[in-house]
Design a protein around this motif. Structure first.
Motif, PDB file in Angstrom:
ATOM      1  N   GLY A 164       0.806  -1.213   0.000  1.00 48.74           N
ATOM      2  CA  GLY A 164       0.000   0.000   0.000  1.00 48.74           C
ATOM      3  C   GLY A 164       0.837   1.260   0.000  1.00 48.74           C
ATOM      4  O   GLY A 164       2.054   1.240   0.226  1.00 48.74           O
ATOM      5  N   ALA A 165       0.188   2.375  -0.273  1.00 48.92           N
ATOM      6  CA  ALA A 165       0.849   3.675  -0.264  1.00 48.92           C
ATOM      7  C   ALA A 165       1.142   4.089   1.173  1.00 48.92           C
ATOM      8  O   ALA A 165       0.501   3.632   2.115  1.00 48.92           O
ATOM      9  CB  ALA A 165      -0.032   4.712  -0.952  1.00 48.92           C
ATOM     10  N   ARG A 166       2.120   4.985   1.336  1.00 52.03           N
ATOM     11  CA  ARG A 166       2.515   5.422   2.678  1.00 52.03           C
ATOM     12  C   ARG A 166       1.323   5.980   3.460  1.00 52.03           C
ATOM     13  O   ARG A 166       1.169   5.718   4.654  1.00 52.03           O
ATOM     14  CB  ARG A 166       3.611   6.492   2.583  1.00 52.03           C
ATOM     15  CG  ARG A 166       4.956   6.020   2.085  1.00 52.03           C
ATOM     16  CD  ARG A 166       5.815   5.416   3.160  1.00 52.03           C
ATOM     17  NE  ARG A 166       6.203   6.344   4.201  1.00 52.03           N
ATOM     18  CZ  ARG A 166       7.191   7.229   4.099  1.00 52.03           C
ATOM     19  NH1 ARG A 166       7.878   7.336   2.976  1.00 52.03           N
ATOM     20  NH2 ARG A 166       7.509   8.011   5.112  1.00 52.03           N
ATOM     21  N   MET A 167       0.473   6.772   2.817  1.00 57.69           N
ATOM     22  CA  MET A 167      -0.635   7.439   3.510  1.00 57.69           C
ATOM     23  C   MET A 167      -1.714   6.466   3.971  1.00 57.69           C
ATOM     24  O   MET A 167      -2.477   6.763   4.893  1.00 57.69           O
ATOM     25  CB  MET A 167      -1.285   8.496   2.611  1.00 57.69           C
ATOM     26  CG  MET A 167      -0.398   9.681   2.313  1.00 57.69           C
ATOM     27  SD  MET A 167      -1.270  10.982   1.430  1.00 57.69           S
ATOM     28  CE  MET A 167      -2.200  11.742   2.757  1.00 57.69           C
ATOM     29  N   MET A 168      -1.770   5.285   3.327  1.00 62.44           N
ATOM     30  CA  MET A 168      -2.863   4.363   3.615  1.00 62.44           C
ATOM     31  C   MET A 168      -2.440   3.196   4.508  1.00 62.44           C
ATOM     32  O   MET A 168      -3.030   2.955   5.550  1.00 62.44           O
ATOM     33  CB  MET A 168      -3.447   3.834   2.297  1.00 62.44           C
ATOM     34  CG  MET A 168      -3.939   4.933   1.364  1.00 62.44           C
ATOM     35  SD  MET A 168      -5.220   5.968   2.099  1.00 62.44           S
ATOM     36  CE  MET A 168      -6.568   4.803   2.178  1.00 62.44           C
ATOM     37  N   SER A 169      -1.401   2.470   4.093  1.00 64.93           N
ATOM     38  CA  SER A 169      -1.014   1.281   4.867  1.00 64.93           C
ATOM     39  C   SER A 169       0.466   0.940   4.746  1.00 64.93           C
ATOM     40  O   SER A 169       0.885  -0.106   5.235  1.00 64.93           O
ATOM     41  CB  SER A 169      -1.852   0.075   4.414  1.00 64.93           C
ATOM     42  OG  SER A 169      -1.663  -0.161   3.019  1.00 64.93           O
ATOM     43  N   GLY A 170       1.245   1.806   4.116  1.00 64.71           N
ATOM     44  CA  GLY A 170       2.630   1.470   3.832  1.00 64.71           C
ATOM     45  C   GLY A 170       3.672   2.221   4.640  1.00 64.71           C
ATOM     46  O   GLY A 170       4.836   2.286   4.246  1.00 64.71           O
ATOM     47  N   HIS A 171       3.257   2.796   5.772  1.00 65.78           N
ATOM     48  CA  HIS A 171       4.181   3.581   6.587  1.00 65.78           C
ATOM     49  C   HIS A 171       4.704   2.736   7.744  1.00 65.78           C
ATOM     50  O   HIS A 171       3.964   1.946   8.337  1.00 65.78           O
ATOM     51  CB  HIS A 171       3.460   4.814   7.135  1.00 65.78           C
ATOM     52  CG  HIS A 171       4.359   5.785   7.831  1.00 65.78           C
ATOM     53  ND1 HIS A 171       5.403   6.410   7.201  1.00 65.78           N
ATOM     54  CD2 HIS A 171       4.375   6.233   9.119  1.00 65.78           C
ATOM     55  CE1 HIS A 171       6.023   7.210   8.058  1.00 65.78           C
ATOM     56  NE2 HIS A 171       5.422   7.112   9.233  1.00 65.78           N
ATOM     57  N   THR A 172       5.995   2.874   8.067  1.00 70.60           N
ATOM     58  CA  THR A 172       6.593   2.089   9.151  1.00 70.60           C
ATOM     59  C   THR A 172       7.553   2.952   9.969  1.00 70.60           C
ATOM     60  O   THR A 172       7.946   4.042   9.554  1.00 70.60           O
ATOM     61  CB  THR A 172       7.400   0.890   8.598  1.00 70.60           C
ATOM     62  OG1 THR A 172       8.617   1.376   8.001  1.00 70.60           O
ATOM     63  CG2 THR A 172       6.610   0.102   7.568  1.00 70.60           C
ATOM     64  N   GLU A 173       7.932   2.413  11.128  1.00 74.08           N
ATOM     65  CA  GLU A 173       8.905   3.112  11.967  1.00 74.08           C
ATOM     66  C   GLU A 173      10.255   3.233  11.276  1.00 74.08           C
ATOM     67  O   GLU A 173      10.968   4.221  11.478  1.00 74.08           O
ATOM     68  CB  GLU A 173       9.058   2.382  13.305  1.00 74.08           C
ATOM     69  CG  GLU A 173       7.851   2.519  14.222  1.00 74.08           C
ATOM     70  CD  GLU A 173       8.105   1.918  15.592  1.00 74.08           C
ATOM     71  OE1 GLU A 173       9.229   1.436  15.834  1.00 74.08           O
ATOM     72  OE2 GLU A 173       7.173   1.933  16.420  1.00 74.08           O
TER      73      GLU A 173
END
Length: 418
Positions: free
Chosen positions: A81-90
């Motif tokens: 997924g895209a960072r804004m939706m489900s692709g963001h991590t620590e």
């Protein structure tokens, strides 16, 4: 009404018309083996001068170990997924924080690719009432970003201060009428010529003109400045660069890029960069790999020192042997010769087949007609033997170019094409 494809059948373009003779050899060549100063081309061992692995990290055992462990841990898909939706991590945040600290900016944002990243950054920074001023020799990614702009844009002569001032004055006048602002774009290092952008002089013009400065430092990041923070650090003006951009594809020997600047500006960009909002997040294997590479860039200055030892040896050797390398002030080492495209093809074939030297060839329309540019990228993995053999090979091909040998070979090639 014409068939949309009629123009394709009629005109293959300035490079495409040579596809039958060039593809697989001069363009779309296949280098094989581990990324290094020496690889294989069509079964032959060659000294490679076309790999953007400035610091020699691509095949470094520590890097390979981290890459392998990350691939085993995460696979090639995570996060989805895209960072804004489900692709963001620590780890994305950790990398951003470390990059911002390294280039002396408040904040940074990791991007999936360099080309789409800078293009989308330009698109997000300007609206129809704003004006863009950019160098006529800007990279294609900058040009494509500018093409998206619905307002006015002006090019200035390459690194020409008089032309810069002239176009800033024009831009400021129009922006006053439209109620917009001015975005000035330069590269930290121009990838073909190897010249640094005149960032110090451009920054000085902020006292006279109202503009914001975006710098694409793909070739400067990791190679220039005391710590390797790039052309801004090298010229002492990093603080005055409003939006700093660099890619992982050169010094970090990976995939991805980042932008850095004041926190509020980066916050705005991460919510408005269409190429990131609507694209899959950078894979975790690449994020972990970038963290390791950045750590080595910070803690192993010997890599950059070795790079510059090789750069200085190669460039001074070329100049001592009478070659024109222009006015490069970076690792990028252009060698300018005079000849036609068919002569260039004959020359490069001789260089690869008989001398075991592989470097990029650049011809019209990238550079003016009648010129041949052999573009060389020294790395920390090259040796003095590589440099000595290359200097001897270049002397040999120059002699054959000047005595008409390649002209005869190119005439035969033209007959074959006909």
């Amino acid at each position: 009404m014409k068939d949309l494809f009629a123009k394709i059948y009629r005109d293959k373009g300035p490079l495409g018309k040579w596809a039958d003779q060039a593809e697989g050899y001069f363009v779309f060549p296949k280098l094989e083996g581990q990324i290094s100063n020496r690889m294989k081309f069509q079964g032959r061992d060659v000294i490679t001068w076309s790999i953007n692995d400035y610091l020699g990290l691509a095949n470094h055992p520590e890097v390979r170990k981290v890459d392998a462990e990350a691939a085993k841990k995460y696979g090639s898909a995570y996060p989805m997924g895209a960072r804004m939706m489900s692709g963001h991590t620590e780890l994305h945040e950790k990398l951003q924080n470390e990059l911002a600290d390294f280039v002396n900016k408040e904040a940074a944002y990791v991007l999936n690719f360099g080309y789409q990243g800078i293009l989308s950054t330009i698109d997000a920074l300007v609206g129809k009432d704003d004006v863009i001023v950019y160098d006529v020799d800007a990279h294609a990614c900058i040009i494509d970003g500018v093409r998206l702009h619905l307002g006015k844009r002006f090019t200035y002569k390459h690194n020409d201060l008089d032309s810069i001032e002239l176009n800033l004055a024009r831009a400021e006048k129009i922006a006053e009428q439209t109620g917009g602002g001015v975005l000035f774009i330069s590269e930290g290092v121009f990838g073909m010529r190897g010249e640094q952008g005149k960032l110090k002089e451009i920054v000085e013009l902020k006292k006279k003109y109202n503009f914001r400065l975006l710098v694409d430092d793909a070739h400067g990041f990791g190679t220039l400045g005391k710590t390797g923070a790039g052309a801004g650090e090298e010229q002492g003006v990093q603080d005055e660069i409003d939006v700093y951009f660099a890619t992982f594809a050169k010094s970090l020997a990976s995939t991805g890029a980042f932008i850095a600047g004041d926190q509020e500006i980066i916050d705005y960009l991460k919510y408005n960069l269409r190429s990131q909002m609507f694209a899959k997040s950078l894979q975790m294997t690449l994020v972990e790999g970038a963290l390791k590479r950045l750590e080595m860039l910070r803690t192993m200055p010997e890599l950059k020192n070795k790079l510059w030892e090789n750069v200085n040896a190669l460039q001074s050797g070329l100049k001592e042997n009478g070659f024109d390398i222009g006015t490069t002030t970076s690792c990028v080492t252009p060698v300018y010769l005079k000849g036609s495209i068919p002569e260039a093809m004959a020359l490069v074939k001789d260089l690869r087949e008989n001398h075991g030297i592989f470097c990029s060839i650049v011809v019209y329309p990238v550079i003016p007609k009648g010129l041949i540019l052999l573009r060389m990228i020294p790395t920390a993995t090259h040796t003095m033997e590589d440099i000595d053999l290359t200097l001897k090979a270049f002397s040999a091909i120059r002699e054959r170019l000047e005595n008409g040998t390649y002209k005869k070979l190119s005439d035969a090639l033209m007959k074959q094409k006909g």
